[in-house]
Design a protein around this motif. Structure first.
Motif, mmCIF file in Angstrom:
data_model
loop_
_atom_site.group_PDB
_atom_site.id
_atom_site.type_symbol
_atom_site.label_atom_id
_atom_site.label_comp_id
_atom_site.label_asym_id
_atom_site.label_seq_id
_atom_site.Cartn_x
_atom_site.Cartn_y
_atom_site.Cartn_z
ATOM 1 N N LYS A 4 0.731 -1.264 -0.103
ATOM 2 C CA LYS A 4 -0.210 -0.120 0.084
ATOM 3 C C LYS A 4 0.836 1.247 0.007
ATOM 4 C CE LYS A 4 -3.749 -2.050 2.644
ATOM 5 N NZ LYS A 4 -4.677 -1.983 3.735
ATOM 6 N N VAL A 5 1.964 1.303 -0.413
ATOM 7 C CA VAL A 5 3.142 2.375 -0.341
ATOM 8 C C VAL A 5 2.461 3.519 -1.213
ATOM 9 C CG1 VAL A 5 5.215 3.116 -1.284
ATOM 10 C CG2 VAL A 5 5.262 0.826 -0.038
ATOM 11 N N LYS A 6 1.955 3.400 -2.418
ATOM 12 C CA LYS A 6 1.390 4.608 -2.963
ATOM 13 C C LYS A 6 0.308 4.961 -2.385
ATOM 14 C CE LYS A 6 -0.189 5.907 -7.611
ATOM 15 N NZ LYS A 6 -0.314 5.659 -9.021
ATOM 16 N N ALA A 7 -0.705 4.233 -1.662
ATOM 17 C CA ALA A 7 -1.816 4.627 -1.198
ATOM 18 C C ALA A 7 -1.356 5.712 0.202
ATOM 19 C CB ALA A 7 -2.824 3.668 -0.531
ATOM 20 N N PHE A 8 -0.374 4.944 0.873
ATOM 21 C CA PHE A 8 -0.082 5.900 2.100
ATOM 22 C C PHE A 8 0.905 7.037 1.516
ATOM 23 C CE2 PHE A 8 -0.584 1.803 4.323
ATOM 24 C CZ PHE A 8 -1.198 2.128 5.449
ATOM 25 N N ARG A 9 1.528 6.991 0.662
ATOM 26 C CA ARG A 9 2.341 8.144 0.103
ATOM 27 C C ARG A 9 1.469 9.205 -0.570
ATOM 28 N NH1 ARG A 9 3.663 9.954 -4.593
ATOM 29 N NH2 ARG A 9 3.090 8.019 -5.886
ATOM 30 N N THR A 10 0.323 8.821 -1.249
ATOM 31 C CA THR A 10 -0.376 9.987 -1.735
ATOM 32 C C THR A 10 -1.399 10.553 -0.744
ATOM 33 O OG1 THR A 10 -2.005 8.448 -2.450
ATOM 34 C CG2 THR A 10 -0.482 9.233 -4.234
ATOM 35 N N ALA A 11 -1.728 9.644 0.220
ATOM 36 C CA ALA A 11 -2.593 10.307 1.386
ATOM 37 C C ALA A 11 -1.742 11.365 2.169
ATOM 38 C CB ALA A 11 -3.044 9.207 2.313
ATOM 39 N N ARG A 47 11.321 0.931 7.453
ATOM 40 C CA ARG A 47 11.497 2.564 7.290
ATOM 41 C C ARG A 47 10.352 3.323 6.811
ATOM 42 N NH1 ARG A 47 17.540 2.031 4.756
ATOM 43 N NH2 ARG A 47 18.711 1.870 6.792
ATOM 44 N N MET A 48 9.835 2.675 5.483
ATOM 45 C CA MET A 48 8.514 3.070 5.066
ATOM 46 C C MET A 48 7.433 3.451 6.048
ATOM 47 S SD MET A 48 8.608 2.145 0.854
ATOM 48 C CE MET A 48 8.766 0.430 1.448
ATOM 49 N N ALA A 49 7.095 2.071 6.883
ATOM 50 C CA ALA A 49 6.055 2.161 7.925
ATOM 51 C C ALA A 49 6.437 3.376 8.762
ATOM 52 C CB ALA A 49 6.113 0.735 8.352
ATOM 53 N N GLU A 50 7.462 3.414 9.184
ATOM 54 C CA GLU A 50 7.686 4.651 10.090
ATOM 55 C C GLU A 50 7.539 5.735 9.771
ATOM 56 O OE1 GLU A 50 11.993 4.036 11.341
ATOM 57 O OE2 GLU A 50 11.143 3.764 13.427
ATOM 58 N N VAL A 51 7.668 6.097 8.375
ATOM 59 C CA VAL A 51 7.369 7.317 7.730
ATOM 60 C C VAL A 51 6.052 7.793 7.878
ATOM 61 C CG1 VAL A 51 7.406 8.746 5.736
ATOM 62 C CG2 VAL A 51 9.479 7.540 6.380
ATOM 63 N N PHE A 52 4.976 6.500 7.391
ATOM 64 C CA PHE A 52 3.852 6.703 7.489
ATOM 65 C C PHE A 52 2.954 6.330 8.939
ATOM 66 C CE2 PHE A 52 4.451 5.185 3.065
ATOM 67 C CZ PHE A 52 4.911 6.388 2.486
ATOM 68 N N GLY A 53 3.685 5.873 9.673
ATOM 69 C CA GLY A 53 2.993 5.745 11.106
ATOM 70 C C GLY A 53 2.199 4.459 11.172
ATOM 71 N N VAL A 54 2.625 3.439 10.256
ATOM 72 C CA VAL A 54 1.806 2.336 10.341
ATOM 73 C C VAL A 54 2.792 1.043 10.499
ATOM 74 C CG1 VAL A 54 0.048 3.207 8.558
ATOM 75 C CG2 VAL A 54 1.991 1.949 7.954
ATOM 76 N N THR A 55 2.319 -0.263 10.894
ATOM 77 C CA THR A 55 2.972 -1.163 10.738
ATOM 78 C C THR A 55 3.415 -1.719 9.572
ATOM 79 O OG1 THR A 55 1.308 -2.842 10.710
ATOM 80 C CG2 THR A 55 1.677 -1.851 12.987
ATOM 81 N N VAL A 56 4.524 -2.492 9.647
ATOM 82 C CA VAL A 56 5.102 -3.350 8.207
ATOM 83 C C VAL A 56 3.837 -4.272 7.604
ATOM 84 C CG1 VAL A 56 6.548 -4.849 7.437
ATOM 85 C CG2 VAL A 56 7.484 -3.130 8.865
ATOM 86 N N GLU A 57 3.197 -4.808 8.682
ATOM 87 C CA GLU A 57 2.177 -5.794 8.150
ATOM 88 C C GLU A 57 1.101 -4.696 7.496
ATOM 89 O OE1 GLU A 57 -1.108 -9.098 10.116
ATOM 90 O OE2 GLU A 57 0.171 -7.786 11.569
ATOM 91 N N GLU A 58 0.626 -3.988 8.125
ATOM 92 C CA GLU A 58 -0.141 -2.846 7.081
ATOM 93 C C GLU A 58 0.186 -2.385 5.737
ATOM 94 O OE1 GLU A 58 -2.818 -0.054 9.884
ATOM 95 O OE2 GLU A 58 -0.586 -0.248 10.735
ATOM 96 N N LEU A 59 1.372 -2.050 5.965
ATOM 97 C CA LEU A 59 2.091 -1.478 4.477
ATOM 98 C C LEU A 59 2.252 -2.541 3.560
ATOM 99 C CD1 LEU A 59 3.538 0.925 3.479
ATOM 100 C CD2 LEU A 59 5.785 -0.013 4.156
ATOM 101 N N CYS A 60 2.574 -3.600 4.048
ATOM 102 C CA CYS A 60 2.902 -4.711 3.071
ATOM 103 C C CYS A 60 1.461 -5.567 2.938
ATOM 104 C CB CYS A 60 4.140 -5.679 3.332
ATOM 105 S SG CYS A 60 5.451 -4.621 3.466
#
Length: 76
Positions: A4-11, A47-60
């Protein structure tokens, strides 16, 4: 692997280049991850999960990806 990298990044109103700089990779790496052409390493996902304030599980999308992989092996 679906992420969900793109979704979190655009949000977060963040460009691919901005995210890349924050997690110490090239913008090409972020593009490849968003297009599902490359799966991030565990450290990069962290690292990306930390930037977005989510877990790796959510991000991936780990639960969803596990279900997809389990179905693939059921068909063998």
């Amino acid at each position: 692997m679906k992420t969900k990298v793109k979704a979190f990044r655009t949000a977060a109103s963040m460009t691919q280049q901005q995210l890349a700089e924050l997690v110490h990779v090239s913008s090409r790496t972020i593009i490849s991850i968003e297009k599902e052409q490359y799966s991030p390493s565990l450290m990069l996902a962290y690292r990306m999960a930390e930037v977005f304030g989510v877990t790796v599980e959510e991000l991936c999308c780990l639960k969803e990806n596990k279900r997809l992989e389990d179905r693939k092996y059921e068909d063998l």
